[in-house]
Design a protein around this motif. Sequence first.
Motif, mmCIF file in Angstrom:
data_model
loop_
_atom_site.group_PDB
_atom_site.id
_atom_site.type_symbol
_atom_site.label_atom_id
_atom_site.label_comp_id
_atom_site.label_asym_id
_atom_site.label_seq_id
_atom_site.Cartn_x
_atom_site.Cartn_y
_atom_site.Cartn_z
ATOM 1 N N GLY A 121 0.802 -1.218 0.000
ATOM 2 C CA GLY A 121 0.000 0.000 0.000
ATOM 3 C C GLY A 121 0.832 1.264 0.000
ATOM 4 N N LYS A 122 2.162 1.121 -0.041
ATOM 5 C CA LYS A 122 3.044 2.291 -0.008
ATOM 6 C C LYS A 122 3.406 2.804 -1.397
ATOM 7 N N MET A 123 3.239 1.975 -2.416
ATOM 8 C CA MET A 123 3.678 2.349 -3.752
ATOM 9 C C MET A 123 2.814 3.464 -4.315
ATOM 10 N N VAL A 124 3.444 4.571 -4.705
ATOM 11 C CA VAL A 124 2.712 5.712 -5.241
ATOM 12 C C VAL A 124 3.070 6.000 -6.692
ATOM 13 N N ALA A 125 4.033 5.270 -7.259
ATOM 14 C CA ALA A 125 4.410 5.431 -8.665
ATOM 15 C C ALA A 125 5.225 4.222 -9.085
ATOM 16 N N LEU A 126 5.142 3.903 -10.379
ATOM 17 C CA LEU A 126 5.855 2.749 -10.923
ATOM 18 C C LEU A 126 6.388 3.099 -12.303
ATOM 19 N N ASP A 127 7.626 2.720 -12.558
ATOM 20 C CA ASP A 127 8.229 2.857 -13.883
ATOM 21 C C ASP A 127 8.512 1.483 -14.458
ATOM 22 N N CYS A 128 8.457 1.383 -15.771
ATOM 23 C CA CYS A 128 8.919 0.200 -16.502
ATOM 24 C C CYS A 128 9.715 0.708 -17.690
ATOM 25 N N VAL A 129 11.008 0.389 -17.728
ATOM 26 C CA VAL A 129 11.884 0.987 -18.738
ATOM 27 C C VAL A 129 12.756 -0.072 -19.418
ATOM 28 N N GLU A 130 13.340 0.370 -20.548
ATOM 29 C CA GLU A 130 14.371 -0.359 -21.294
ATOM 30 C C GLU A 130 13.858 -1.552 -22.100
ATOM 31 N N TYR A 131 12.517 -1.713 -22.233
ATOM 32 C CA TYR A 131 12.032 -2.722 -23.184
ATOM 33 C C TYR A 131 12.254 -2.188 -24.596
ATOM 34 N N ASN A 132 12.826 -3.008 -25.466
ATOM 35 C CA ASN A 132 13.196 -2.591 -26.811
ATOM 36 C C ASN A 132 12.439 -3.409 -27.849
ATOM 37 N N PRO A 133 11.370 -2.854 -28.409
ATOM 38 C CA PRO A 133 10.586 -3.624 -29.394
ATOM 39 C C PRO A 133 11.360 -3.957 -30.658
ATOM 40 N N ASP A 134 12.403 -3.191 -30.985
ATOM 41 C CA ASP A 134 13.197 -3.499 -32.165
ATOM 42 C C ASP A 134 13.939 -4.826 -32.026
ATOM 43 N N ARG A 135 14.133 -5.287 -30.789
ATOM 44 C CA ARG A 135 14.823 -6.540 -30.546
ATOM 45 C C ARG A 135 13.856 -7.668 -30.177
ATOM 46 N N ASP A 136 12.604 -7.461 -30.508
ATOM 47 C CA ASP A 136 11.557 -8.407 -30.108
ATOM 48 C C ASP A 136 10.680 -8.754 -31.312
ATOM 49 N N PRO A 137 11.257 -9.410 -32.334
ATOM 50 C CA PRO A 137 10.518 -9.628 -33.579
ATOM 51 C C PRO A 137 9.256 -10.457 -33.417
ATOM 52 N N ASP A 138 9.232 -11.378 -32.462
ATOM 53 C CA ASP A 138 8.041 -12.216 -32.298
ATOM 54 C C ASP A 138 7.139 -11.741 -31.163
ATOM 55 N N GLY A 139 7.516 -10.659 -30.498
ATOM 56 C CA GLY A 139 6.674 -10.104 -29.442
ATOM 57 C C GLY A 139 6.705 -10.863 -28.131
ATOM 58 N N SER A 140 7.606 -11.844 -27.996
ATOM 59 C CA SER A 140 7.600 -12.663 -26.780
ATOM 60 C C SER A 140 8.050 -11.877 -25.554
ATOM 61 N N SER A 141 9.031 -10.994 -25.728
ATOM 62 C CA SER A 141 9.478 -10.192 -24.591
ATOM 63 C C SER A 141 8.415 -9.207 -24.154
ATOM 64 N N CYS A 142 7.667 -8.675 -25.108
ATOM 65 C CA CYS A 142 6.549 -7.792 -24.768
ATOM 66 C C CYS A 142 5.541 -8.536 -23.905
ATOM 67 N N GLN A 143 5.237 -9.760 -24.267
ATOM 68 C CA GLN A 143 4.289 -10.545 -23.480
ATOM 69 C C GLN A 143 4.843 -10.862 -22.091
ATOM 70 N N THR A 144 6.160 -11.050 -22.005
ATOM 71 C CA THR A 144 6.774 -11.270 -20.690
ATOM 72 C C THR A 144 6.585 -10.049 -19.801
ATOM 73 N N VAL A 145 6.852 -8.867 -20.345
ATOM 74 C CA VAL A 145 6.703 -7.634 -19.560
ATOM 75 C C VAL A 145 5.248 -7.428 -19.159
ATOM 76 N N LEU A 146 4.330 -7.604 -20.093
ATOM 77 C CA LEU A 146 2.909 -7.437 -19.777
ATOM 78 C C LEU A 146 2.465 -8.463 -18.738
ATOM 79 N N GLY A 147 2.981 -9.679 -18.848
ATOM 80 C CA GLY A 147 2.616 -10.719 -17.890
ATOM 81 C C GLY A 147 3.077 -10.406 -16.482
ATOM 82 N N ILE A 148 4.134 -9.617 -16.351
ATOM 83 C CA ILE A 148 4.595 -9.185 -15.033
ATOM 84 C C ILE A 148 3.769 -7.993 -14.542
ATOM 85 N N LEU A 149 3.540 -7.034 -15.411
ATOM 86 C CA LEU A 149 2.857 -5.808 -14.992
ATOM 87 C C LEU A 149 1.386 -6.030 -14.641
ATOM 88 N N GLU A 150 0.713 -6.907 -15.351
ATOM 89 C CA GLU A 150 -0.738 -7.032 -15.158
ATOM 90 C C GLU A 150 -1.128 -7.404 -13.731
#
Length: 299
Positions: free
Chosen positions: A260-289
């Motif tokens: 209950g203390k968290m008042v802001a969150l950042d997610c940085v350094e994901y590089n879509p140019d290095r993610d041709p199949d989108g798998s890393s994007c899904q990994t990040v989304l799977g963590i954030l959701e």
Amino acid sequence: MRFSLIAAPLELGCGTTGCAMGGAALIGGENGLLSFLNQNGIHAAADSAFVPMTARREGEPAPHYLQEVVTACCATRDAVSLAQGEGTFPLTLGGDHALGLGTVAGTAQHYSPEELSLVWVDAHTDINTEKSSTSGNIHGMPIAALLGLCGPELTAVCGGAAVLRPENVHIIFARDIDPAEEEIIAGQGVHLYRMSEITEKGLPAVTERLLGSITTPYCHVSWDVDSLDAAFMPATGLPIPGGPDPAAVTDLLTALAATGKMVALDCVEYNPDRDPDGSSCQTVLGILEPVLLTLAEKH
């Protein structure tokens, strides 16, 4: 609870290209964060803090692209501060980790150094100064700037003074640390939870120690996706082996959200140019959701 999804398209703070559009990739589309939150009945709005900053120059002196990075950080600071002032939760999506200077400075406009902790979730410690950095890349300097250890240009983002106390700074999953950073960390008294300690003692024990060490009522969490083991996150500028798997990062971020203390969150350094199949994007989304669902429940 309302979320403000802030895209921060900066990549000039790092030495590689492609991460500027990471935020847009994570926010938009039918599987993006904006759709996910709305589908779960959680109000969210999305905007970009500034126009993309990607143009590079030959022979750029160190620290590289200082004016552009300061401009981007100031714009991000103002976007985060506005969200805080309007009572929405700022989730900033980069872009490189130089942006952490702006996001934390924005949160710090609403909380004093006595009230605010920072948890930096990263394979690196990002506490070099302009003088100690061997790369000249500003994404390795934000914590030092937030502590008032850098020159006037970077410190100006914070209003010219430190906005954090070193005893309220916590860095976890670190495993690629410059010798100069080791000296700064020891001298400042910053809390460091190395990956080697996590491997030895287990993440639950280290997470318990971390949570027990956060003595302030508020906390800003800044997550670099390169904290993940390189095998799980190839789509980043500096993939580092020997890190945690996605389940471990999810557990940590969810535990922080559940305080209950968290008042802001950042997610940085994901590089879509290095993610041709989108798998890393899904990994990040799977963590954030699940983290965002926990935040919505706690708030």
